[in-house]
Scaffold this motif. Sequence first.
Motif, PDB file in Angstrom:
ATOM      1  N   ARG A 100       1.097  -1.418   0.482  1.00 31.86           N
ATOM      2  CA  ARG A 100      -0.309   0.567   0.037  1.00 31.86           C
ATOM      3  C   ARG A 100       0.801   1.215   0.190  1.00 31.86           C
ATOM      4  O   ARG A 100       1.549   1.278   0.742  1.00 31.86           O
ATOM      5  CB  ARG A 100      -1.086  -0.013   1.563  1.00 31.86           C
ATOM      6  N   VAL A 101       0.331   2.101  -0.409  1.00 31.61           N
ATOM      7  CA  VAL A 101       1.310   3.678  -0.906  1.00 31.61           C
ATOM      8  C   VAL A 101       0.621   4.964  -0.265  1.00 31.61           C
ATOM      9  O   VAL A 101      -0.569   4.617  -0.521  1.00 31.61           O
ATOM     10  CB  VAL A 101       1.777   3.835  -1.985  1.00 31.61           C
ATOM     11  N   VAL A 102       1.140   5.071   1.009  1.00 37.64           N
ATOM     12  CA  VAL A 102       0.611   7.112   1.357  1.00 37.64           C
ATOM     13  C   VAL A 102       0.912   8.275   0.202  1.00 37.64           C
ATOM     14  O   VAL A 102       1.875   7.857   0.755  1.00 37.64           O
ATOM     15  CB  VAL A 102       0.315   6.286   2.414  1.00 37.64           C
ATOM     16  N   LEU A 103      -0.034   8.665  -0.075  1.00 35.12           N
ATOM     17  CA  LEU A 103       0.686  10.092  -0.008  1.00 35.12           C
ATOM     18  C   LEU A 103       0.821  11.329   0.813  1.00 35.12           C
ATOM     19  O   LEU A 103      -0.737  11.436   1.031  1.00 35.12           O
ATOM     20  CB  LEU A 103       0.430  10.125  -1.461  1.00 35.12           C
ATOM     21  N   VAL A 104       1.264  12.202   1.240  1.00 34.62           N
ATOM     22  CA  VAL A 104       0.701  13.824   2.047  1.00 34.62           C
ATOM     23  C   VAL A 104       1.291  14.338   1.513  1.00 34.62           C
ATOM     24  O   VAL A 104       2.074  14.500   0.767  1.00 34.62           O
ATOM     25  CB  VAL A 104       1.788  13.054   3.371  1.00 34.62           C
ATOM     26  N   VAL A 105       0.177  15.614   0.785  1.00 39.61           N
ATOM     27  CA  VAL A 105       0.423  16.739   0.053  1.00 39.61           C
ATOM     28  C   VAL A 105       0.079  18.006   0.889  1.00 39.61           C
ATOM     29  O   VAL A 105      -0.791  17.821   2.093  1.00 39.61           O
ATOM     30  CB  VAL A 105      -0.048  16.696  -0.804  1.00 39.61           C
ATOM     31  N   TYR A 106       1.113  18.626   1.783  1.00 38.49           N
ATOM     32  CA  TYR A 106       0.772  20.109   2.127  1.00 38.49           C
ATOM     33  C   TYR A 106       1.184  20.910   1.435  1.00 38.49           C
ATOM     34  O   TYR A 106       2.385  21.433   0.732  1.00 38.49           O
ATOM     35  CB  TYR A 106       2.019  19.751   3.509  1.00 38.49           C
ATOM     36  N   TYR A 107       0.428  21.825   1.731  1.00 37.08           N
ATOM     37  CA  TYR A 107       0.953  23.674   1.398  1.00 37.08           C
ATOM     38  C   TYR A 107       0.331  24.824   2.147  1.00 37.08           C
ATOM     39  O   TYR A 107      -0.767  24.498   2.612  1.00 37.08           O
ATOM     40  CB  TYR A 107      -0.133  23.726   0.149  1.00 37.08           C
TER      41      TYR A 107
END
Length: 515
Positions: A100-107
């Motif tokens: 499983r792959v988890v992507l976290v995006v923060y701006y």
Amino acid sequence: MTRVVAALVIGIVVGMATAARADVHRLALIVGVNRGGPATMPLRFAERDAERFAGLLAEIGGIAPQNLTLLRGPSTADIDAAFASIDQRAKNLRRSSQDRVVLVVYYSGHADGVNLDLGARGLYPFAELRRRVEASPSDVRIVFLDSCRSGGLTQEKGLAPGPSFQVALTDVLEASGAAYITSSSASENAQESVELGGSYFTHFLLSALRGAGDEDGNGVVSLTEAYRYAYGKTVAETVRTISGVQHPSYSWRLTGRGDVVLADLRTAAAALTVKAGPGGAFLVIDERRRDVVAEMIAAPGQARRLALPPGAYLVGKRVDNAFLATRISLVRGQEGSLDQAALRPEPLRLAMAKGGAAEADYVVAAGYGLVGGALGALTSSGELGLLLRALVGERWDLAPRAGFGFADVQDQGLRYQYRALSAELAARRRISLSALQLSFGPVLGVAWARQRLLSGESTDGLVIRPALTASVELPVHRAFLVIFGWDAGASLLRLNDQIQSRLFVRATLGVGYGF
């Protein structure tokens, strides 16, 4: 039959081996932008917040350095390239169908409710951000957006807020989908705090991930725990600011089961446990940087644990009008503890909207003032002034000023014109009171004054003006602000071959522009 049994055994072994090899891989794209377009005020802490968030993910978020991308002040092309690189890495990390792959995006930065504002580097539409996130090959995509009117991201078609994602702890993450968490609604400003050294939302999100949000005490912080803590604290703290209450929002479409863990406190390099006691709202302040690293609420009789980097900290809580604290040093690989009975009084909030003018690094201002006690019987003169204010650190500023004073005087039947050119330098301590900024400190000025009689005769003289100064900066629109100033001290000048002292007082009103 033997062959069938053997085949079944081999199949079970292979299946177990495949399951054993299954893993959860984590990727992150972190973006910070201090400078927006020409109509916006530069932010002080957006890029710093991004750096702190990236550091936390590397520390306790399970994200390896090679899987973490941090962009400061990027262009739209930079963000697109980062997404493309992350998508390829996500495909490469999936070594088995069970992975499983988890992507976290923060701006963190400026936004107008429709676009991320990258300043001179362009606008990045919310719609394009959603498209890139939804197209990612990652199983779970989590987006944190800390900007003004960021709630516009969750109000677009297909992104109405969904129900809370109820999860249960399992050994394997089986959830999939996307979650969008924004720091404000579609019509609200996100706010920064000088005292916290960052934005309210990101500060409380980081506090949650360090352990303040670990509601069940299981040593990990989930998505729901982090959001719940950041929401509650952001609303509670911003309700007292001039900009008004700020409501984080969310929208997620997550299916399956498994706890979406954002931080594992058990992997921290160091930790602090606050022992059970009277409880309260605790602050953890980095002694070297003077930053508020985390805030945590402990109920009476409850022990709480925070994951922190090794270092020296001031840890305490507010009780009535006092701040009770103690100093603690955390060593790598060890866990420190705080006995609440050891807290002692310590000398020790307030905010600006993201993009407001109250805490610009530089301010240029022009103003008009009334000066009293300049020369002899002169009771007051007008003065036009031009001031530059520059921040030095987070608590002080330097303020050079140039002025031109003028008056037509009648003194005991003698009429003359008074003109003066002055230069000053002030070093001032700054205090934040919500959007207001108070400054006070010593100022030293010199003036070259001239008295010209109606007959044409003139007398020149040097005046030295040591004084104390105070001012208030009040933001009015975008990068513009109104400045009120007061000065009181002495005018030292030579009269009749003797140095004499006169009272010097001044009140000024000015308009400034921050950048």
